[in-house]
Design an enzyme around this catalytic site. Sequence first.
Site, short mmCIF file in Angstrom:
data_model
loop_
_atom_site.label_atom_id
_atom_site.label_comp_id
_atom_site.label_asym_id
_atom_site.label_seq_id
_atom_site.Cartn_x
_atom_site.Cartn_y
_atom_site.Cartn_z
N TYR A 32 -0.22 -9.95 1.36
CA TYR A 32 -1.49 -9.34 0.96
C TYR A 32 -1.53 -8.72 -0.44
O TYR A 32 -2.50 -8.05 -0.78
CB TYR A 32 -1.85 -8.24 1.98
CG TYR A 32 -1.73 -8.67 3.42
CD1 TYR A 32 -2.37 -9.83 3.86
CD2 TYR A 32 -0.98 -7.95 4.33
CE1 TYR A 32 -2.25 -10.25 5.17
CE2 TYR A 32 -0.87 -8.36 5.65
CZ TYR A 32 -1.50 -9.51 6.06
OH TYR A 32 -1.38 -9.92 7.36
N LEU A 33 -0.49 -8.94 -1.24
CA LEU A 33 -0.42 -8.19 -2.51
C LEU A 33 -1.60 -8.46 -3.44
O LEU A 33 -2.22 -7.55 -3.96
CB LEU A 33 0.89 -8.50 -3.24
CG LEU A 33 2.19 -8.21 -2.50
CD1 LEU A 33 3.37 -8.32 -3.44
CD2 LEU A 33 2.17 -6.84 -1.83
N GLN A 85 -4.25 4.27 3.93
CA GLN A 85 -3.22 3.48 3.23
C GLN A 85 -3.87 2.61 2.15
O GLN A 85 -4.07 1.40 2.33
CB GLN A 85 -2.49 2.57 4.22
CG GLN A 85 -1.57 3.32 5.17
CD GLN A 85 -1.16 2.47 6.34
OE1 GLN A 85 -2.00 1.88 7.02
NE2 GLN A 85 0.12 2.40 6.61
N HIS A 132 8.74 -3.22 16.50
CA HIS A 132 8.09 -1.92 16.61
C HIS A 132 6.57 -2.03 16.63
O HIS A 132 5.88 -1.04 16.80
CB HIS A 132 8.52 -1.04 15.42
CG HIS A 132 8.01 -1.60 14.13
ND1 HIS A 132 8.56 -2.72 13.54
CD2 HIS A 132 6.99 -1.24 13.33
CE1 HIS A 132 7.89 -3.00 12.44
NE2 HIS A 132 6.93 -2.11 12.28
N ASP A 174 7.39 -5.74 3.80
CA ASP A 174 6.30 -5.48 4.74
C ASP A 174 4.99 -6.06 4.21
O ASP A 174 4.69 -5.94 3.02
CB ASP A 174 6.17 -3.96 4.90
CG ASP A 174 5.06 -3.56 5.83
OD1 ASP A 174 5.22 -3.79 7.04
OD2 ASP A 174 4.04 -3.03 5.35
N HIS A 188 0.85 -1.20 0.00
CA HIS A 188 0.00 0.00 0.00
C HIS A 188 0.88 1.24 0.00
O HIS A 188 2.08 1.14 0.27
CB HIS A 188 -0.88 0.00 1.26
CG HIS A 188 -0.08 -0.29 2.50
ND1 HIS A 188 0.06 -1.56 3.02
CD2 HIS A 188 0.69 0.51 3.29
CE1 HIS A 188 0.85 -1.53 4.07
NE2 HIS A 188 1.25 -0.29 4.27
N GLU A 234 7.79 -10.46 5.90
CA GLU A 234 6.95 -10.25 7.08
C GLU A 234 5.60 -10.87 6.78
O GLU A 234 4.78 -10.30 6.06
CB GLU A 234 6.76 -8.76 7.39
CG GLU A 234 6.09 -8.55 8.73
CD GLU A 234 4.93 -7.56 8.76
OE1 GLU A 234 4.39 -7.34 9.85
OE2 GLU A 234 4.53 -7.03 7.71
C1 NOJ Z 1 3.47 -4.01 9.17
C2 NOJ Z 1 4.30 -3.03 9.93
O1 NOJ Z 1 5.21 -3.74 10.74
C3 NOJ Z 1 3.37 -2.16 10.73
O2 NOJ Z 1 4.08 -1.31 11.58
C4 NOJ Z 1 2.49 -1.40 9.79
O3 NOJ Z 1 1.54 -0.65 10.52
C5 NOJ Z 1 1.75 -2.34 8.85
N1 NOJ Z 1 2.63 -3.29 8.25
C6 NOJ Z 1 1.08 -1.57 7.75
O4 NOJ Z 1 2.06 -1.02 6.91
#
Ligand code: NOJ
Length: 575
Positions: free
Chosen positions: A217-218, A181, A322, A213, A116, A255
């Site tokens: 989901y693509l 997003q 994070h 990231d 996104h 991820e």
């Molecule tokens: C995964 C990231 O680690 C997270 O911080 C973010 O909010 C979502 N993806 C959306 O981009």
Amino acid sequence: MSFTAPIQLPGLALDPQWYKRAVFYEVMVRSFLDSNADGSGDLTGLVSKLDYLQWLGIDALWLPPFFQSPLRDGGYDVSDYTSILAEFGTVDEFRDLVTKAHERNMRVIIDLPINHTSDAHEWFQQSRSDPEGPYGDFYMWSDSDEKYPNVRIIFTDYEDSNWAFDPVRRQFYFHRFFSHQPDLNYENPAVVEAIFDIIRFWLDLGVDGFRLDAIPYLFVSEEGTGEGEPPTHEFLKKVRAMVDRDYPGRVMIAEANQWPNEVAAFMGTDEEPECHMAFDFPAMPRIFYSLRSQQAGELVRVLSEHTHVPEGAGWGVFLRNHDELTLEMVTEEYRQAMYGWYAYDPRMRVNVGIRRRLSPLLDNSRAELELAHALLFSLQGSPFLYYGDEIGMGDNIWLPDRDASRTPMQWTPDRNAGFSSADPGKLYLPVVQSLVYNYHHVNVESQLAQSRSLLHWIRNVIHVRKVHPAFGLGQLRVLPTNHDSVLAFVREYPGSGNQFGDAPETVLCVFSFAHNPAAVRIEAPEFAGQSLRDLFGGGDFPSFDAEGGIELTMGTQGFYWLHVGEGQFAGGRAS
Ligand code: NOJ
């Protein structure tokens, strides 16, 4: 603060599978060090702390997004992928970071949120205002908000639909995360091409790889769940082929917050590889579950599952990052138990998870912090540390969303914890001032001055791990024990037989989750009569008996890393 030279590992710099032995460190540029007193961390600040990271034993940095962004999702809402947010620095400063990191044998991994963009991205602005124009088809537009009914909502605390209405285009657009997003439309070849260009742009600047990231989901189909659908894997295979062909040695890290077999799918197959690494989302919450339930069973189960990954692929193991400590990969019963133990105040929860840092989660217990890190550094996969966890930094649950655990790094007891010389009110987030984790006493400087501090302990474990190739390269095999609270496994490495010259070795790792001392018997007939030696101090332990059993006495939440068999090993403390 000055730092002595670290142990240099022969071979890691040239090893094509460097990522399997590397220790990674996630550091948000915004949070580490502010070099120009504007209240936000920056690239120049990060460069000035590379000596510290090298001293700690870090081999690779993972930088969450630092691109142009309105920062409504910590930078994961990108408004221009090839420019850097002014408060963080410039492309030249980024180049300098890469050069200075490489001078220290340290790799730089960047984060690419490519599922996104921000709604402030030029592509979206053009897409909404000019449906027939070149960007008209860059996003997933629809006249109805009812498509893709099987796709779940991820940010359950903030969104009640994956569709949002755009008053300009007068259509709905699809979004997996925040409504600001919009998801890119991967069915459009122009989007795929634009993303390839972005990947090449950063690889050409010298980055050593990227974290992909939200990669499951693509692509989305009407029948599917929009997670790991076949075209998404096809896309990843193409990216991997391009990287292997044009940028060998650089890595892709997935991820994918999914179940073991689904995560493993993002590494592809031997014939058609996808990512080099994937984060081990299933193992992470089970570490926390075991710590409080005093039961090793869930970890034994997940570690005993033989999830096949292609030759050369590896896991990324982590305790915190994070984001919230996600509880998506546990059953409802376990989730409720974990909320009860770790998020007793509703403020500590967000979405399907817990927005706290490692040390507060473990109630600042040194024994638990050591046990958790001993697991982190010995499970199969490369460890990823989160900045500040090496000093047991606290969090601030009064801040919104995941900002709770994104506060400034605590360097010294001075103003703004040595993070910035700006007026304290100007900081992007306040430094932690809570009773237990106040920066006056939780900071790098004071921990450097105490030889038994958590910081020194973690540095030592990192260095012990690094001189034993079994941790980075060996297989993991769970061993049976007669105690429900004890997890035992061996890391077995047959030796490299290549120019890096690593010798074969076997390491027995034993962890007790019991909140009291425990005696345990571990069975491993294949090791009958073999000797055992502690990896930290080299001390002799009783040998396996003639049947291949060993009786160990474990201290409360204690652990052992033991070398199995005769032969020399390079152990001991880092200097
Ligand atoms: C995964 C990231 O680690 C997270 O911080 C973010 O909010 C979502 N993806 C959306 O981009």
